[in-house]
Design a protein around this motif. Sequence first.
Motif, PDB file in Angstrom:
ATOM      1  N   TRP A   1       0.856  -1.180   0.000  1.00  0.00           N
ATOM      2  CA  TRP A   1       0.000   0.000   0.000  1.00  0.00           C
ATOM      3  C   TRP A   1       0.897   1.237   0.000  1.00  0.00           C
ATOM      4  N   MET A   2       0.498   2.251  -0.755  1.00  0.00           N
ATOM      5  CA  MET A   2       1.306   3.464  -0.881  1.00  0.00           C
ATOM      6  C   MET A   2       0.446   4.702  -0.671  1.00  0.00           C
ATOM      7  N   LYS A   3       1.037   5.711  -0.045  1.00  0.00           N
ATOM      8  CA  LYS A   3       0.388   7.012   0.115  1.00  0.00           C
ATOM      9  C   LYS A   3       1.271   8.055  -0.563  1.00  0.00           C
ATOM     10  N   PHE A   4       0.842   8.536  -1.736  1.00  0.00           N
ATOM     11  CA  PHE A   4       1.628   9.482  -2.529  1.00  0.00           C
ATOM     12  C   PHE A   4       0.698  10.574  -3.031  1.00  0.00           C
ATOM     13  N   PHE A   5       0.741  11.735  -2.369  1.00  0.00           N
ATOM     14  CA  PHE A   5      -0.158  12.841  -2.664  1.00  0.00           C
ATOM     15  C   PHE A   5      -1.623  12.435  -2.482  1.00  0.00           C
ATOM     16  N   THR A   6      -1.863  11.505  -1.583  1.00  0.00           N
ATOM     17  CA  THR A   6      -3.221  11.081  -1.257  1.00  0.00           C
ATOM     18  C   THR A   6      -3.350  11.015   0.263  1.00  0.00           C
ATOM     19  N   PRO A   7      -4.562  11.217   0.807  1.00  0.00           N
ATOM     20  CA  PRO A   7      -4.725  11.188   2.268  1.00  0.00           C
ATOM     21  C   PRO A   7      -4.648   9.787   2.856  1.00  0.00           C
ATOM     22  N   ASP A   8      -4.937   8.778   2.021  1.00  0.00           N
ATOM     23  CA  ASP A   8      -4.976   7.409   2.527  1.00  0.00           C
ATOM     24  C   ASP A   8      -4.030   6.508   1.738  1.00  0.00           C
ATOM     25  N   TYR A   9      -3.739   5.352   2.321  1.00  0.00           N
ATOM     26  CA  TYR A   9      -2.949   4.339   1.625  1.00  0.00           C
ATOM     27  C   TYR A   9      -3.814   3.651   0.575  1.00  0.00           C
ATOM     28  N   ASN A  10      -3.207   3.388  -0.568  1.00  0.00           N
ATOM     29  CA  ASN A  10      -3.910   2.684  -1.639  1.00  0.00           C
ATOM     30  C   ASN A  10      -3.077   1.487  -2.084  1.00  0.00           C
ATOM     31  N   PRO A  11      -3.737   0.361  -2.420  1.00  0.00           N
ATOM     32  CA  PRO A  11      -2.989  -0.816  -2.873  1.00  0.00           C
ATOM     33  C   PRO A  11      -2.324  -0.545  -4.216  1.00  0.00           C
ATOM     34  N   ILE A  12      -1.099  -1.028  -4.387  1.00  0.00           N
ATOM     35  CA  ILE A  12      -0.374  -0.838  -5.644  1.00  0.00           C
ATOM     36  C   ILE A  12       0.394  -2.112  -6.000  1.00  0.00           C
ATOM     37  N   ASN A  13       0.854  -2.144  -7.251  1.00  0.00           N
ATOM     38  CA  ASN A  13       1.827  -3.144  -7.684  1.00  0.00           C
ATOM     39  C   ASN A  13       3.137  -2.398  -7.894  1.00  0.00           C
ATOM     40  N   PRO A  14       4.130  -2.567  -6.993  1.00  0.00           N
ATOM     41  CA  PRO A  14       5.364  -1.775  -7.094  1.00  0.00           C
ATOM     42  C   PRO A  14       6.092  -1.951  -8.415  1.00  0.00           C
TER      43      PRO A  14
END
Length: 227
Positions: free
Chosen positions: A102-115
């Motif tokens: 999960w990543m938080k990048f210019f967002t208020p919450d963590y979001n699931p990602i594929n690195p």
Amino acid sequence: MVAAVATAVALGASACTGGEEQAKAKGQTPAELLSSARTTLETSPSVSFTLESANLPGKAVGISGAKGTGRFTPPSFKGTLNATISGVTGTVDVIAIDKQVWMKFFTPDYNPINPADYGAPNPAQLFDTKTGITSLVDKTQGVQKEGTVRDGADVLATVKGTLPGSAVADLLVVGDRAATFGVSYGITDRGGELRRVVLTGPFYKGATSTYTLRLKRLDQPVEITRP
């Protein structure tokens, strides 16, 4: 008088123990020293972790640094990554547990990602004993011990060798899979703990770059949970 004698005995025992540890380390082959250091680190409740880079080309896409805490059971990481994503460079907050990230990048919450979509490794998988940082020990060729160096308050025994590019690329996602990379391990003279891994080679076309991974055993487990 009794207290003084007790103190002297305690100090003597401590010195003896330290001497025994150093003598044991001196009697090990470089491969045995690495293997022992690997086991010591993998049994840590948690480890602090930093990743630093040098001589990356200006247009490199992916991870240039990281800082946080990792665990080997289950493989997990919580911290920050310095990354270039879609042409934007910044620091992102990341939580990774096993194969989920999960990543938080210019967002208020963590979001699931594929690195892999961002040219980055799954930081949790760096702490997988079968495929992560410590697994490089078994893949290192031409292992040789090359003296000691001081690293802050620590004295580290240096063990060097080479790694196939495939092993490096599998770990960090970037790197010429057909090349050979240099690797240097730093192991504490007391406790025999794997403290530093330095990888040097053609991570990006036309450049010889270096990634330095620093790890330190923590005596207490750090909780890492899904956001």
